[in-house]
Design a protein around this motif. Structure first.
Motif, PDB file in Angstrom:
ATOM      1  N   THR A 108       0.824  -1.211   0.000  1.00 56.16           N
ATOM      2  CA  THR A 108       0.000   0.000   0.000  1.00 56.16           C
ATOM      3  C   THR A 108       0.858   1.261   0.000  1.00 56.16           C
ATOM      4  OG1 THR A 108      -1.834  -1.097   1.135  1.00 56.16           O
ATOM      5  CG2 THR A 108      -1.731   1.302   1.287  1.00 56.16           C
ATOM      6  N   THR A 213      -2.410   8.246   2.371  1.00 54.69           N
ATOM      7  CA  THR A 213      -3.371   7.226   1.979  1.00 54.69           C
ATOM      8  C   THR A 213      -4.416   7.112   3.078  1.00 54.69           C
ATOM      9  OG1 THR A 213      -3.708   4.863   1.490  1.00 54.69           O
ATOM     10  CG2 THR A 213      -1.904   5.417   2.975  1.00 54.69           C
ATOM     11  N   LYS A 215      -5.800   4.299   3.813  1.00 52.67           N
ATOM     12  CA  LYS A 215      -5.741   2.932   4.322  1.00 52.67           C
ATOM     13  C   LYS A 215      -4.863   2.854   5.565  1.00 52.67           C
ATOM     14  CE  LYS A 215      -6.403   0.806  -0.224  1.00 52.67           C
ATOM     15  NZ  LYS A 215      -5.817  -0.089  -1.246  1.00 52.67           N
TER      16      LYS A 215
END
Length: 307
Positions: A108, A213, A215
């Motif tokens: 990621t 991000t 996430k």
């Protein structure tokens, strides 16, 4: 010598007990496989040195054990710098020995950073992890609020201003370009523990954009032995913050940084840090006002149904 890895993971440790094995295993479980792991021993005496050596012996092509001369305790910044100095990857990430990476963490963060060629580093929200303790958990797990947009590219010095003013969390669990770490001369050795990450991030955020991000890839274990828990028990409000702010003022001067927005924010935060009781009263008053405002806000009458 094996090919250079794409990502270097640096774990520094000082008497982490059983947590170190879990941290190592979380790196082994990564979906992105082109990594190396550097285990930097900061003078441990609890048996974790042997755990780290065994891990390195089991996978010498990708795991290495490092320590300071004479097994000395040099502090968090010096230990991170040792890991960075010996890292071979184009990207470097840092994992505390009592925390864990989610399996998709490297994948990621790397894909996020590669979408922004100008960005120095990528990071996302951190999970405050209580449930590892099972029935003894003090509270439920939660993911921190970043305080900035995600995904987004944050130009300097916007992120620094946000976490200086405590409107955003300082980056944690970040993936950083190795050349940027060299460019800012790594971590500040003066910070043996507490605020070593903020000092490093301040140097990066003054120079280069940062990409976020949404996430969550990092699990921040909450336990009484952590450095943040020990600071909370010290009884000193904002333990170490004044020293960090004073260091930042000196750093701005040495770098010839004349950004007035940064200097004004720093001046204001230093004033509050030197008057902690007053700051505490103001913060409680603001929370109370927000709570009262929410209760007193008139409710909208429901709209009549259409015929």
């Amino acid at each position: 010598m094996p090919a250079r890895p794409v990502v270097s993971v640096v774990i520094i440790f000082l008497n982490p007990g059983p947590f170190l094995e879990e941290a190592i295993e979380s790196v082994r479980r990564q979906t992105f496989r082109d990594w190396e792991l550097l285990l930097v021993d900061d003078g441990s005496g609890d048996g974790s040195s042997e755990v780290a050596r065994q891990a390195a012996d089991a996978e010498p092509h990708r795991i290495r054990y490092l320590e300071h001369e004479e097994h000395a305790n040099r502090g968090m910044s010096a230990s991170r710098n040792l890991g960075c100095l010996r890292a071979r990857g184009a990207y470097i990430t840092f994992l505390d020995a009592d925390d864990m990476l989610r399996p998709e963490a490297l994948e990621t963060l790397l894909s996020t950073l590669r979408t922004a060629p100008r960005a120095a580093m990528a990071y996302g929200p951190v999970e405050y992890w209580y449930s590892w303790a099972g029935e003894r958990a003090a509270r439920a797990d939660f993911v921190q609020r970043l305080g900035v947009a995600a995904p987004a590219l944050l130009e300097p010095p916007s992120l620094l201003l946000r976490f200086l003013r405590r409107l955003a969390a300082a980056p944690s669990g970040m993936l950083v370009r190795a050349e940027v770490i060299r460019e800012v001369r790594g971590f500040e050795d003066a910070f043996r523990g507490m605020y070593e990450d903020q000092a490093f991030c301040a140097k990066v955020c003054l120079r280069r954009p940062v990409v976020t991000t949404a996430k969550c890839v990092y699990r921040y274990r909450q336990h009484p032995g952590s450095s943040s828990s020990r600071a909370d028990r010290s009884g000193e409000p904002d333990f170490g913050r004044t020293a960090f702010l004073q260091w930042l003022g000196g750093y701005l001067g040495r770098e010839g940084n004349e950004d007035l927005t940064v200097r004004d924010a720093l001046r204001r935060e230093l004033w509050w840090a030197r008057h902690p009781r007053l700051h505490g009263l103001v913060r409680r008053a603001r929370r109370l006002r927000r709570k009262l405002t929410g209760r007193l806000r008139p409710r909208r009458s429901p709209r009549p149904a259409r015929a």
